[in-house]
Design a protein around this motif. Structure first.
Motif, PDB file in Angstrom:
ATOM      1  N   LEU A   1       0.829  -1.210   0.000  1.00  0.00           N
ATOM      2  CA  LEU A   1       0.000   0.000   0.000  1.00  0.00           C
ATOM      3  C   LEU A   1       0.864   1.263   0.000  1.00  0.00           C
ATOM      4  O   LEU A   1       0.522   2.260  -0.623  1.00  0.00           O
ATOM      5  N   VAL A   2       1.979   1.205   0.704  1.00  0.00           N
ATOM      6  CA  VAL A   2       2.893   2.342   0.803  1.00  0.00           C
ATOM      7  C   VAL A   2       3.725   2.477  -0.481  1.00  0.00           C
ATOM      8  O   VAL A   2       4.143   3.568  -0.854  1.00  0.00           O
ATOM      9  N   GLY A   3       3.983   1.350  -1.156  1.00  0.00           N
ATOM     10  CA  GLY A   3       4.747   1.361  -2.395  1.00  0.00           C
ATOM     11  C   GLY A   3       6.244   1.284  -2.197  1.00  0.00           C
ATOM     12  O   GLY A   3       7.013   1.553  -3.128  1.00  0.00           O
ATOM     13  N   GLU A   4       6.671   0.898  -0.994  1.00  0.00           N
ATOM     14  CA  GLU A   4       8.101   0.748  -0.718  1.00  0.00           C
ATOM     15  C   GLU A   4       8.288  -0.238   0.431  1.00  0.00           C
ATOM     16  O   GLU A   4       7.397  -0.430   1.247  1.00  0.00           O
ATOM     17  N   VAL A   5       9.450  -0.852   0.473  1.00  0.00           N
ATOM     18  CA  VAL A   5       9.776  -1.753   1.576  1.00  0.00           C
ATOM     19  C   VAL A   5      10.218  -0.879   2.748  1.00  0.00           C
ATOM     20  O   VAL A   5      11.161  -0.101   2.631  1.00  0.00           O
ATOM     21  N   THR A   6       9.513  -1.015   3.877  1.00  0.00           N
ATOM     22  CA  THR A   6       9.781  -0.140   5.019  1.00  0.00           C
ATOM     23  C   THR A   6      10.444  -0.852   6.191  1.00  0.00           C
ATOM     24  O   THR A   6      10.890  -0.188   7.131  1.00  0.00           O
ATOM     25  N   ARG A   7      10.501  -2.193   6.143  1.00  0.00           N
ATOM     26  CA  ARG A   7      11.120  -2.939   7.241  1.00  0.00           C
ATOM     27  C   ARG A   7      11.373  -4.366   6.790  1.00  0.00           C
ATOM     28  O   ARG A   7      10.818  -4.814   5.782  1.00  0.00           O
ATOM     29  N   PRO A   8      12.187  -5.133   7.540  1.00  0.00           N
ATOM     30  CA  PRO A   8      12.365  -6.563   7.240  1.00  0.00           C
ATOM     31  C   PRO A   8      11.073  -7.336   7.556  1.00  0.00           C
ATOM     32  O   PRO A   8      10.322  -6.941   8.444  1.00  0.00           O
ATOM     33  N   HIS A   9      10.868  -8.426   6.833  1.00  0.00           N
ATOM     34  CA  HIS A   9       9.670  -9.254   7.034  1.00  0.00           C
ATOM     35  C   HIS A   9      10.087 -10.705   7.227  1.00  0.00           C
ATOM     36  O   HIS A   9      10.837 -11.249   6.419  1.00  0.00           O
ATOM     37  N   ARG A  10       9.540 -11.338   8.254  1.00  0.00           N
ATOM     38  CA  ARG A  10       9.891 -12.731   8.536  1.00  0.00           C
ATOM     39  C   ARG A  10       9.015 -13.719   7.766  1.00  0.00           C
ATOM     40  O   ARG A  10       9.372 -14.868   7.601  1.00  0.00           O
ATOM     41  N   ASP A  11       7.835 -13.248   7.306  1.00  0.00           N
ATOM     42  CA  ASP A  11       6.941 -14.140   6.574  1.00  0.00           C
ATOM     43  C   ASP A  11       6.138 -13.334   5.563  1.00  0.00           C
ATOM     44  O   ASP A  11       6.310 -12.123   5.452  1.00  0.00           O
ATOM     45  N   LEU A  12       5.276 -14.027   4.842  1.00  0.00           N
ATOM     46  CA  LEU A  12       4.383 -13.404   3.873  1.00  0.00           C
ATOM     47  C   LEU A  12       2.979 -13.892   4.172  1.00  0.00           C
ATOM     48  O   LEU A  12       2.722 -15.103   4.140  1.00  0.00           O
ATOM     49  N   ASP A  13       2.085 -12.961   4.508  1.00  0.00           N
ATOM     50  CA  ASP A  13       0.683 -13.296   4.747  1.00  0.00           C
ATOM     51  C   ASP A  13      -0.071 -13.211   3.428  1.00  0.00           C
ATOM     52  O   ASP A  13      -0.037 -12.175   2.758  1.00  0.00           O
ATOM     53  N   LEU A  14      -0.735 -14.311   3.065  1.00  0.00           N
ATOM     54  CA  LEU A  14      -1.529 -14.345   1.844  1.00  0.00           C
ATOM     55  C   LEU A  14      -2.947 -14.803   2.157  1.00  0.00           C
ATOM     56  O   LEU A  14      -3.146 -15.853   2.754  1.00  0.00           O
TER      57      LEU A  14
ATOM     58  N   ASP B   1       6.039  -3.768  18.205  1.00  0.00           N
ATOM     59  CA  ASP B   1       6.772  -2.670  17.565  1.00  0.00           C
ATOM     60  C   ASP B   1       6.548  -2.685  16.056  1.00  0.00           C
ATOM     61  O   ASP B   1       6.439  -1.633  15.428  1.00  0.00           O
ATOM     62  N   ARG B   2       6.460  -3.890  15.462  1.00  0.00           N
ATOM     63  CA  ARG B   2       6.191  -3.984  14.012  1.00  0.00           C
ATOM     64  C   ARG B   2       4.814  -3.404  13.685  1.00  0.00           C
ATOM     65  O   ARG B   2       4.648  -2.698  12.685  1.00  0.00           O
ATOM     66  N   ASP B   3       3.813  -3.717  14.519  1.00  0.00           N
ATOM     67  CA  ASP B   3       2.467  -3.182  14.292  1.00  0.00           C
ATOM     68  C   ASP B   3       2.472  -1.653  14.360  1.00  0.00           C
ATOM     69  O   ASP B   3       1.853  -0.983  13.532  1.00  0.00           O
ATOM     70  N   ARG B   4       3.164  -1.117  15.343  1.00  0.00           N
ATOM     71  CA  ARG B   4       3.246   0.341  15.484  1.00  0.00           C
ATOM     72  C   ARG B   4       3.927   0.964  14.256  1.00  0.00           C
ATOM     73  O   ARG B   4       3.478   1.991  13.738  1.00  0.00           O
ATOM     74  N   HIS B   5       4.981   0.325  13.791  1.00  0.00           N
ATOM     75  CA  HIS B   5       5.681   0.795  12.589  1.00  0.00           C
ATOM     76  C   HIS B   5       4.731   0.777  11.388  1.00  0.00           C
ATOM     77  O   HIS B   5       4.655   1.759  10.624  1.00  0.00           O
ATOM     78  N   ASP B   6       4.018  -0.336  11.209  1.00  0.00           N
ATOM     79  CA  ASP B   6       3.135  -0.476  10.055  1.00  0.00           C
ATOM     80  C   ASP B   6       2.032   0.573  10.052  1.00  0.00           C
ATOM     81  O   ASP B   6       1.745   1.196   9.025  1.00  0.00           O
ATOM     82  N   MET B   7       1.409   0.808  11.211  1.00  0.00           N
ATOM     83  CA  MET B   7       0.343   1.819  11.273  1.00  0.00           C
ATOM     84  C   MET B   7       0.923   3.223  11.038  1.00  0.00           C
ATOM     85  O   MET B   7       0.279   4.060  10.408  1.00  0.00           O
ATOM     86  N   ALA B   8       2.140   3.457  11.509  1.00  0.00           N
ATOM     87  CA  ALA B   8       2.789   4.751  11.256  1.00  0.00           C
ATOM     88  C   ALA B   8       2.989   4.975   9.755  1.00  0.00           C
ATOM     89  O   ALA B   8       2.865   6.106   9.264  1.00  0.00           O
ATOM     90  N   GLN B   9       3.276   3.902   9.010  1.00  0.00           N
ATOM     91  CA  GLN B   9       3.446   4.028   7.567  1.00  0.00           C
ATOM     92  C   GLN B   9       2.131   4.429   6.897  1.00  0.00           C
ATOM     93  O   GLN B   9       2.115   5.275   5.995  1.00  0.00           O
ATOM     94  N   LEU B  10       1.025   3.837   7.342  1.00  0.00           N
ATOM     95  CA  LEU B  10      -0.280   4.198   6.764  1.00  0.00           C
ATOM     96  C   LEU B  10      -0.647   5.638   7.121  1.00  0.00           C
ATOM     97  O   LEU B  10      -1.183   6.366   6.274  1.00  0.00           O
ATOM     98  N   ARG B  11      -0.348   6.049   8.346  1.00  0.00           N
ATOM     99  CA  ARG B  11      -0.611   7.448   8.717  1.00  0.00           C
ATOM    100  C   ARG B  11       0.234   8.393   7.864  1.00  0.00           C
ATOM    101  O   ARG B  11      -0.257   9.425   7.390  1.00  0.00           O
TER     102      ARG B  11
END
Length: 167
Positions: free
Chosen positions: A32-45, A148-158
């Motif tokens: 949604l942001v259009g860029e990689v903003t952090r490391p990811h341990r998995d992929l939710d599909l 902390d990952r959740d907080r980061h992700d919501m900050a990206q949407l904001r």
């Protein structure tokens, strides 16, 4: 860890095999942001439950195998792991005629609702990716103590969408 090129590869394989999937979780935020903003341990599909046998076959043919030690597991979700350590967190959706969907929440028949507008398009490495909408991502990030990952992700949407989130 799941890298951006891995996301594109897995989604491409599934698309080519006729499977409809939508990216959620952290990679969904990054799409949604259009860029990689952090490391990811998995992929939710999220996937069309009617296509699950095909989806599993495609993934098994590339080395992924279902883990049976994940709680909670089926019917809400299941995890497949590649020998190289990459993990897919797979969520089956049953679609309704109006374009909405439901995901089983437990064995008692409870469901997680996905309204028709829960599905959107984002980009990873310039590639168009079907993903969960901003509204659905915010909805799924409620009702629990955020990491902390959740907080980061919501900050990206904001940052990108100028929306309010609850944390």
């Amino acid at each position: 860890m799941f890298e951006a090129r891995d996301v594109i590869e897995v989604i491409g394989l599934l698309r080519d095999g006729g499977c409809r999937v939508w990216v959620g979780g952290g990679w969904g935020i990054d799409a949604l942001v259009g860029e990689v903003t952090r490391p990811h341990r998995d992929l939710d599909l999220m996937h069309d439950a009617t296509q699950e046998p095909t989806l599993i076959e495609i993934l098994e043919n590339t080395g992924f195998a279902e883990r049976h030690d994940i709680v909670p597991g089926r019917p809400a979700r299941f995890v497949m792991r590649h020998p190289d350590g990459r993990e897919l967190d797979l969520h089956p959706l049953t679609f309704q005629p109006d374009g909405s969907a439901v995901q089983p929440a437990n064995d008692r028949g409870d469901v997680f609702p996905y309204p028709a507008n829960a599905f959107a398009t984002g980009t990873i490495l310039g590639t168009s990716i079907a993903c969960l909408s901003v509204r659905q991502q915010v909805h799924f990030h409620q009702g629990y103590e955020p990491t902390d990952r959740d907080r980061h992700d919501m900050a990206q949407l904001r940052r990108i969408y100028g929306i309010a989130t609850h944390f």
